[in-house]
Each structure stands twice: as C-alpha cells, then as structure tokens.
Design a protein around this motif. Sequence first.
Motif, PDB file in Angstrom:
ATOM      1  N   LYS A  87       0.825  -1.221   0.000  1.00 18.53           N
ATOM      2  CA  LYS A  87       0.000   0.000   0.000  1.00 18.53           C
ATOM      3  C   LYS A  87       0.853   1.263   0.000  1.00 18.53           C
ATOM      4  N   ALA A  88       2.117   1.130   0.417  1.00 20.18           N
ATOM      5  CA  ALA A  88       3.003   2.293   0.457  1.00 20.18           C
ATOM      6  C   ALA A  88       3.571   2.627  -0.925  1.00 20.18           C
ATOM      7  N   PHE A  89       3.375   1.755  -1.901  1.00 18.92           N
ATOM      8  CA  PHE A  89       3.786   2.039  -3.283  1.00 18.92           C
ATOM      9  C   PHE A  89       2.606   2.725  -3.960  1.00 18.92           C
ATOM     10  N   ILE A  90       2.804   3.983  -4.332  1.00 19.18           N
ATOM     11  CA  ILE A  90       1.670   4.816  -4.752  1.00 19.18           C
ATOM     12  C   ILE A  90       1.933   5.445  -6.119  1.00 19.18           C
ATOM     13  N   ALA A  91       0.889   6.084  -6.647  1.00 22.80           N
ATOM     14  CA  ALA A  91       0.999   6.802  -7.920  1.00 22.80           C
ATOM     15  C   ALA A  91       1.137   8.297  -7.651  1.00 22.80           C
ATOM     16  N   ALA A  92       1.684   9.021  -8.629  1.00 27.50           N
ATOM     17  CA  ALA A  92       1.801  10.478  -8.521  1.00 27.50           C
ATOM     18  C   ALA A  92       0.415  11.106  -8.645  1.00 27.50           C
ATOM     19  N   ASP A  93       0.317  12.359  -8.260  1.00 31.84           N
ATOM     20  CA  ASP A  93      -0.957  13.074  -8.395  1.00 31.84           C
ATOM     21  C   ASP A  93      -1.389  13.077  -9.857  1.00 31.84           C
ATOM     22  N   GLY A  94      -2.667  12.780 -10.076  1.00 26.01           N
ATOM     23  CA  GLY A  94      -3.188  12.741 -11.432  1.00 26.01           C
ATOM     24  C   GLY A  94      -2.968  11.413 -12.129  1.00 26.01           C
ATOM     25  N   TYR A  95      -2.393  10.462 -11.413  1.00 25.68           N
ATOM     26  CA  TYR A  95      -2.100   9.144 -11.989  1.00 25.68           C
ATOM     27  C   TYR A  95      -2.646   8.050 -11.070  1.00 25.68           C
ATOM     28  N   ARG A  96      -2.773   6.855 -11.614  1.00 24.40           N
ATOM     29  CA  ARG A  96      -3.126   5.681 -10.827  1.00 24.40           C
ATOM     30  C   ARG A  96      -2.171   4.544 -11.216  1.00 24.40           C
ATOM     31  N   LEU A  97      -2.037   3.563 -10.333  1.00 25.62           N
ATOM     32  CA  LEU A  97      -1.233   2.393 -10.648  1.00 25.62           C
ATOM     33  C   LEU A  97      -2.113   1.337 -11.305  1.00 25.62           C
ATOM     34  N   LEU A  98      -1.565   0.728 -12.352  1.00 27.16           N
ATOM     35  CA  LEU A  98      -2.243  -0.357 -13.061  1.00 27.16           C
ATOM     36  C   LEU A  98      -1.335  -1.577 -12.995  1.00 27.16           C
ATOM     37  N   ALA A  99      -1.855  -2.672 -12.457  1.00 23.42           N
ATOM     38  CA  ALA A  99      -1.088  -3.915 -12.345  1.00 23.42           C
ATOM     39  C   ALA A  99      -1.680  -4.948 -13.297  1.00 23.42           C
ATOM     40  N   ALA A 100      -0.824  -5.511 -14.171  1.00 26.91           N
ATOM     41  CA  ALA A 100      -1.245  -6.541 -15.120  1.00 26.91           C
ATOM     42  C   ALA A 100      -0.465  -7.810 -14.808  1.00 26.91           C
ATOM     43  N   ASP A 101      -1.192  -8.887 -14.484  1.00 23.00           N
ATOM     44  CA  ASP A 101      -0.566 -10.097 -13.946  1.00 23.00           C
ATOM     45  C   ASP A 101      -1.025 -11.300 -14.762  1.00 23.00           C
ATOM     46  N   TYR A 102      -0.058 -12.092 -15.251  1.00 19.36           N
ATOM     47  CA  TYR A 102      -0.415 -13.332 -15.933  1.00 19.36           C
ATOM     48  C   TYR A 102      -1.108 -14.278 -14.957  1.00 19.36           C
ATOM     49  N   SER A 103      -2.194 -14.880 -15.410  1.00 21.11           N
ATOM     50  CA  SER A 103      -2.956 -15.805 -14.576  1.00 21.11           C
ATOM     51  C   SER A 103      -2.451 -17.228 -14.761  1.00 21.11           C
ATOM     52  N   GLN A 104      -1.961 -17.819 -13.680  1.00 19.40           N
ATOM     53  CA  GLN A 104      -1.549 -19.239 -13.667  1.00 19.40           C
ATOM     54  C   GLN A 104      -0.668 -19.587 -14.864  1.00 19.40           C
ATOM     55  N   VAL A 105       0.304 -18.711 -15.128  1.00 23.65           N
ATOM     56  CA  VAL A 105       1.070 -18.848 -16.369  1.00 23.65           C
ATOM     57  C   VAL A 105       1.886 -20.138 -16.403  1.00 23.65           C
ATOM     58  N   LEU A 155       4.034   5.216 -17.634  1.00 22.07           N
ATOM     59  CA  LEU A 155       5.347   4.732 -17.206  1.00 22.07           C
ATOM     60  C   LEU A 155       5.250   3.281 -16.736  1.00 22.07           C
ATOM     61  N   LEU A 156       6.142   2.438 -17.255  1.00 20.01           N
ATOM     62  CA  LEU A 156       6.328   1.091 -16.706  1.00 20.01           C
ATOM     63  C   LEU A 156       7.248   1.253 -15.510  1.00 20.01           C
ATOM     64  N   VAL A 157       6.751   0.953 -14.302  1.00 16.39           N
ATOM     65  CA  VAL A 157       7.521   1.278 -13.092  1.00 16.39           C
ATOM     66  C   VAL A 157       8.036   0.059 -12.334  1.00 16.39           C
ATOM     67  N   GLU A 216       2.319   3.309 -14.160  1.00 14.73           N
ATOM     68  CA  GLU A 216       1.742   4.549 -13.649  1.00 14.73           C
ATOM     69  C   GLU A 216       1.036   5.227 -14.816  1.00 14.73           C
ATOM     70  N   VAL A 217      -0.293   5.372 -14.699  1.00 13.89           N
ATOM     71  CA  VAL A 217      -1.130   5.752 -15.845  1.00 13.89           C
ATOM     72  C   VAL A 217      -1.932   7.001 -15.503  1.00 13.89           C
ATOM     73  N   PRO A 218      -2.006   7.981 -16.423  1.00 15.32           N
ATOM     74  CA  PRO A 218      -2.891   9.128 -16.182  1.00 15.32           C
ATOM     75  C   PRO A 218      -4.303   8.656 -15.858  1.00 15.32           C
ATOM     76  N   ASP A 237      -4.784 -10.767 -15.774  1.00 17.09           N
ATOM     77  CA  ASP A 237      -5.655 -10.069 -14.829  1.00 17.09           C
ATOM     78  C   ASP A 237      -5.133  -8.647 -14.661  1.00 17.09           C
ATOM     79  N   VAL A 238      -6.025  -7.668 -14.784  1.00 17.56           N
ATOM     80  CA  VAL A 238      -5.634  -6.263 -14.686  1.00 17.56           C
ATOM     81  C   VAL A 238      -6.414  -5.602 -13.568  1.00 17.56           C
ATOM     82  N   GLY A 239      -5.703  -4.847 -12.740  1.00 20.12           N
ATOM     83  CA  GLY A 239      -6.346  -4.097 -11.676  1.00 20.12           C
ATOM     84  C   GLY A 239      -5.806  -2.681 -11.632  1.00 20.12           C
ATOM     85  N   VAL A 240      -6.605  -1.767 -11.101  1.00 17.96           N
ATOM     86  CA  VAL A 240      -6.224  -0.352 -11.015  1.00 17.96           C
ATOM     87  C   VAL A 240      -6.479   0.131  -9.604  1.00 17.96           C
TER      88      VAL A 240
END
Length: 908
Positions: free
Chosen positions: A671-689, A855-857, A867-869, A897-900
């Motif tokens: 939870k301490a890994f955050i996005a800049a103002d005006g941005y959100r974090l987007l996590a894309a994870d392979y499912s059971q790869v 940005l790929l972070v 990190e996505v606008p 699986d994608v989450g924001v």
Amino acid sequence: MTTSKAPLVLVDGSSYLYRAFHALPPLSTSRGQPTGAVRGVVSMLRKLLADYQPDQMAVVFDAKGKTFRDELFEQYKAQRPPMPDELRQQVEPLYNVIRSMGLPLIVEDGVEADDVIGTLARQASDEGQAVVISTGDKDMAQLVDDRITLVNTMSGTVLDPDAVVEKFGVGPELVIDLLALMGDKVDNIPGVPGVGEKTAVGLLQGIGSLQRIYDNLDRVPELPIRGAKSLPKKLEEHRDQAFLSYQLATIKLDCALNERVADLALAEPDREALKEQYRALEFRSWLEELLDGEDAAEEQHAAAQPATEYLAITEQKGLDAWIERIEVAPLFAFDLETTSLSYMQADIVGICLAVTAGEAAYIPLAHDYPGAPDQLDREAVLEQLRPLLEDADRPKLGQNLKYDMSVLARAGITLRGVAHDTMLQSYVLDSTATRHDMDSLALKYLGRGTIKYEEVAGKGVKQLTFNQVDLDSATAYAAEDADVTLQLHQTLWPRLQQHASLCRVYREIEMPLVPVLSRMERNGVLVDRKRLVGQSRELAESMQRVEQRAFEAAGGPFNLGSPKQIQEILYQRQGLPVLQKTPKGQPSTAESVLQELAVDYDLPRLILEHRGLSKLRSTYTDKLPRMIDPDTGRVHTSYHQAVAATGRLSSSDPNLQNIPVRTTEGRRIRKAFIAADGYRLLAADYSQVELRIMAHLSGDDTLRRAFAEGRDIHRATAAEVFGGEPEQVSDEQRRAAKAINFGLIYGMSAYGLARQLGVERGQAQDYVDRYFARFEGVRAYMDRTREQAREQGYVETAFGRRLYLPEINARNAQRRQYAERTAINAPMQGTAADIIKRAMIEVQTWLDQDEPDVLLVMQVHDELVFEVPTGETDAVADRVSRIMADAAELTVPLEVDVGVGDNWEEAH
C-alpha cells in the motif's frame, strides 16, 4: 617405514574428471577442442599441490573394461551412460598434462580407481604416514581412520573419523554396512529394497554391523525406526542381496599393483612440454606463469597476440584520431568510469574505447585529485561523442551496458545501437557456468586475471572514488575494461552463433530488453514515506507483543535471534521432537523445521512470526524511506538479467521480488507504493502462467481442454482427481488440487504435499497417483524431461533458452534429485520469464510510440506495474492485456488479470 612428513596425496581422478565435465561450461579452444574438464581437473590438482605441498602423490583413473565386481554382479554400473564424446576427447590431453606436471598417474586394469587408492592408502597408513584422499565419492569414507582423511577439493569439505559420523550417522567402520543396506543407485548396488538412508542408519546405530543385524533380527522391531515391525521380513527376504551389496561396496585393500608408495615421488615438471600443452589448450594464465620475460616475448610472437597498448587521451588531436577509428570500425567496445555504482547518482569520470584486441584508449574527463594533469572538457567530449553514441546504426559493445545507458541518460545522452553485451552473451550461453561479471568471465574464457578496483582505489572506508585515482592507474584499469570486453565478445559470440536457438534468445529477448529495463529503473516508483514510518512503528509494537507471548510459551525470556538458545529451549527444555539435525549433529532450528513444528506447537510458530515481522521491518519499512532518491523523490531498484539461472529477472536495492503478498503485513507494505498526483497504478498479472505452460509443454489433453474452456483449473483438477462434477468440488478438495498443481511444478514429493495439506503421506501419495492417472501427459512430460536432461545435460524453454544441469548425473542422490526437480521446473519457469520479457519489450515499444505519459515502473514475477494518467486507465488496461496475452503462441490461451488502484495493493 617412510620418513616423509608430508602426507601422501591420492587423487580420485575419475571422480573429478566427470564432476569437472558436468560442473564447468563447455569450454573449448578456438579450434573447437573441448577443454573444460581438463581445466577443472588441473585446477584441482594445482590447489592440492599448493595446499599440501606433498612429496608423494598419485592421480588414479579407472581403466577401460570390466572389473571383478562385474563378475560378482552382472548389473553393476549397468545403467551408467557411455562417456560423452566431448569428455572422451579430453582424457588423453589430461593424462599428458598430469604427466608433464611430474605427477604419478595410475590406470590399473581389472580394478577400479577406488581399489588402487584404498590399497595405496592402507600401505602408507600401515607405515605410519598420513594420507589425504581427494575425492567426491562417499564410498571412500570407509577408508577414513586416524591417519587417512578425505578432502573434497570442489567443496572444500574434509572428512576425518568424527566428520564421517556427523555426515553419515555412523563411523567409517560401518560405511560399507550402510551402503549394503541402502544401496547405491549410481553404481547400481541393489541394497535392501525399502531400506533408505535413515532406516539403515537406525539399524546400524541400534544393533551394529550388517552381520550383527542379521544375527539379531528379533531385536529390529524394538528399534525406534518407522516401519520397524515389518523390517525383519524385508531383511530376511533380501539377505543374499544385502551381503552381495556388501561385497560390491567394499573397497579392496590388497590389489597387486605395479606401484608402491615408495614409487610415488613427484618428479620435476617438464616445463617445455607443459608450455606446448597449455599453448595447444589455450590455457593462457597458466602459460604466463611458466614464461619468463624472454619467453613472454617469444610467446607473443608465436601466438600472434597483439601487444597491449593502453593510452590516456588528454589532447584533442588524440580524441579526433580515435573518433575517426570508431567511425570506420564495424563495432567498438565502450565503457564508462564513474563516481558511483548507483546509476541515479553517478557522474562520468572517463570513457573507455576499443576497436582492436590488445589496444584501448581511456579518455579521462574529471580526475580531480591534487596534481591531476589537464584533461579534456567533459561536456565538450560528450557532445563530440553524442552523434556516435546516439546513432542506432553504429553497433556498440559493452559489459552490462544497462548501467552505462542509464548514466548517459542522466547526462542527457540516449545510447542507441547497443548490439552486444558480453554479460548477456555469457548468461545466455550458460547461465550456471559462472558469475557473469567481467573479472569472472575474463578468468574463465580468456584465462587471464584483470586489475581489480581495490588495486587502484584501495579498500574499506579509505577507498577512493574513481575521480581520485591517479591517471596512470586509472588508464591501466579502465582501458583494460574495454579491451577485455572486446576480447570476450570475440570469444563468446562465435560460441553463441553455433546455437541458433540461443542466438534468438540473445538477440530477440535479452538485448532488446536492456533499454526497457534501463527506462523502468529510471522511472522508479513513488513510495509513501509517512505510511512506511508508521508501518515500521506498528511492526515494532507487533514484534514486542509476539516476543512477550514467546517468552510466556518458553517459560522465560530468551533471545529470539539466537539459534543456540532456541535449540536449547525447544529440544532440551520442552522436549519437542527432533525432525532434522545440522551437519554437526545438533537439532536443527532452520525455518523449514520450525514450520513443521509450528503445526503442532505454539513456540515455533511464534518464533517464525517474530522472524517474519523483523525481516519486513528491517528490509522494507525501515529501509525504503532511506532509499528514496533526493532528486526524483522515488525509489529506483536495479533489475538483474544475469543472476537467476532460469532467466527470471531479479532485483536489488530494494528487492521488490520478495515483498510477501500472502500476509497482511506484506500487503500493507504494498500500500506504500503509490501513484503520482493525477495518476493511478495499473497492475497486469499473468494468470496461472506456469500451469498453462505445463499444459503447452506436456500436451496433456485434459489440462489443455480445461484451460481452453476457461474453467477454474484447480476445481477442474479436483474433479478429475477426486471424481464428480466441478460444481460438486468442496473447498478442501480444491485446496488439495491447487497444492498438487503447483507442487508438481516445483517437484514436491508426496511427503511435502502431505505436510502442506496436513494429511498422512499415504493419502498424499494417493492424490498424486490419481493425478497422474488422469493427467497422463504430465507424467509423460516429466519422465521425458528427466531423460532428456540426463542425456544432454540441459533442458530448454519453449523459446530455446537452455539451463545446464551439471548435477543431473551426480552420484550424490540428493544433488541428483534436486537437478531432476530443476529439470522439470526450469522449462516452465524459464518460459514464463521469456514470455514476460517479450511482453515488456512490446509494451515499451507501444508506450514509446503512443503513450509517452504512461510509465512502466515495476516488474515482479509475472506482473507488470504501470503509472497511468487517471483518465486513460481503461484504454491502457485493454491494450496492455492484449499485448501480454499475445507475447507467446501457446496451445492454451494466456490470460491477464488487470487491476487499477491508488496504490499497488489496490491495483493487485
């Protein structure tokens, strides 16, 4: 009676020949002559000579043909594969080098090397002389006594009588009995079926020798051994086999040999012969040792090696001349010298260039020690070099160029045209052969030592930064970097080109990934300093509470970080069962042991809980705030391409791969890994790869069909294993199926599965048997992969990346079984690594063209974090998931699986 004070050194040459062949990379000369095994064995012999300085020594090899053991038992060593051609070609050159070193070499027909060594060792011991046997063969522990010790030159371990007891659980006098009971799969000594090492040790400790055991079978059921009541019947049924095994395992001590101990004096090395042999084998560093100054000049001429010419460029005329050379060169080696290892803080001190082996230039730009000579202006030189460095059509070569790329980016220069990286060439060629830093590679592949940083800058707190190093020393050190890098490329690239699949991995995956990782590292990720400080305080409070509960459970205070105190409390004071012992015979307090004890006892569980909290606090909540870059306000990790053997990326400073995701505390750190103002974090994870890759590689129809139909794979597996329809599967059955699915990938045994599920071993074995009965393709894949690994010494990913397995045919069962588990897992883990690397390359290409504000972070395991606008998350999520799903063409679909979220935990 011998008068020699130095020990007689006897070397098990056959053992080391095979171990060196499998442990070292497939080295060869420029003409293609294999040399790895020769180099490995000679290295060990040189170490023995240096360590023991013996007057008498012999190197003993097995002869061709059968021995008396083959007459006793037709199947003796029958399963051994024939000697590989690459090894057979090295036997005679090795023999020649050994003889030229002045070492007695013995090859005796009709008996094995073990018997020759045993006979000579007993002769010397009887005459009062100390004996050192250099071997990796456990069978020889039977020879150990007060005068005879074993040394494993590869591992450095030494076995005297006490150490034999610690290692095997019995003394040297019972080692033959141990082998007779448990057998030896490597030599095909049958032993007693159903009697493993633990049971055999229990029998010998409880009753005594093999003969005494058979004389006292009625005592066996009383022993504290699992299954003791059924043991007498097994032993009786296989009595003849046990005593045959005893004969097979017994090393002969009375062979009729042509040599006696008195004949084993070392001779003077034949220097001229060694020169010719080292020259032919291209062992340059050893050759240099033999050459005096006059010989060295002759050797340079004979080998047509260029003279080493390293220059410092301090005038514009010299720089212009070198730039002209680079402009017409097909490839040039390039390296930076800087003030720091941190790519975010490093300033450029100088630049190294090379276009011809043996010649290199160092351009000093910022040496500022008192009395430093005048140097060219740094900004002017960088501007003059900018067109070359930024020209994508000008091929460049380096060692770990990602670092140089990032440092140049900090200076406003975009490095393009990165054609080759010797670190990655070595890594793709054989990830397990060596460390892939320049010093290690130069020693292994060029046979030369290099100037170490400490030699020019000093050590410890007084170590200089490179700008403080005097110019002469700096030039020798820095120019050598560029020259050695060029020579490594000239050695490694032809080897890679011999393997089309490895070339593809190198050119299509590893090299294009370099700028992607450099960009991601420099992007960094924002962390919430205040949140981390608060979490650190809360973790400290939690640790105190757990500590108090542990004190109550222990009956008083103790140091939770002291294995000795934990051992005393758990095993002596509380009498908990001893599940495992240390090499010194003490009850173990290793984490795996405590985890097993924690199932039934509170104190081990509390100790583990305290350890986990302490690690999170010291590694993350305390450390991360100190790692925030003062210029960017972000944390910048370093991603490593050439560390994990399977192709996986690893990270350090901080290690993002190890933040727990299954614990509450670990998720809070995310939870301490955050996005800049005006941005959100987007996590894309392979499912059971990895399970999907298993379905692809194994071709199992049932597994493929489940993925193709989009079913819950664990529920589908449970339905197959336990019967019934998927919707009838209970949560407990699904949990068991999930453990089986992932456990099989990592080579988990029925015992391990039983521990994880909390069921009896027999029940777990039944689950595994049912699984393989329903997923026959998976079993066939595993069997096929093990066999291929044994035959060729490596396994491959779906994209052709290789993982060499030097222990796959090891005599040591534990090491061999680990290699077999790795053989099954590595293609899946490595293919998953290749897939996400391919995805990163494609994603970054798209971002550069269409989404420069995204940005790929981070990359963590099978997950990419962006990190996505705020207003673009839906569109980016759709495109990223499509790119990732298309990163490989498997026979089952890849799902993403994608989450924001505002922080990593929310997005994940």
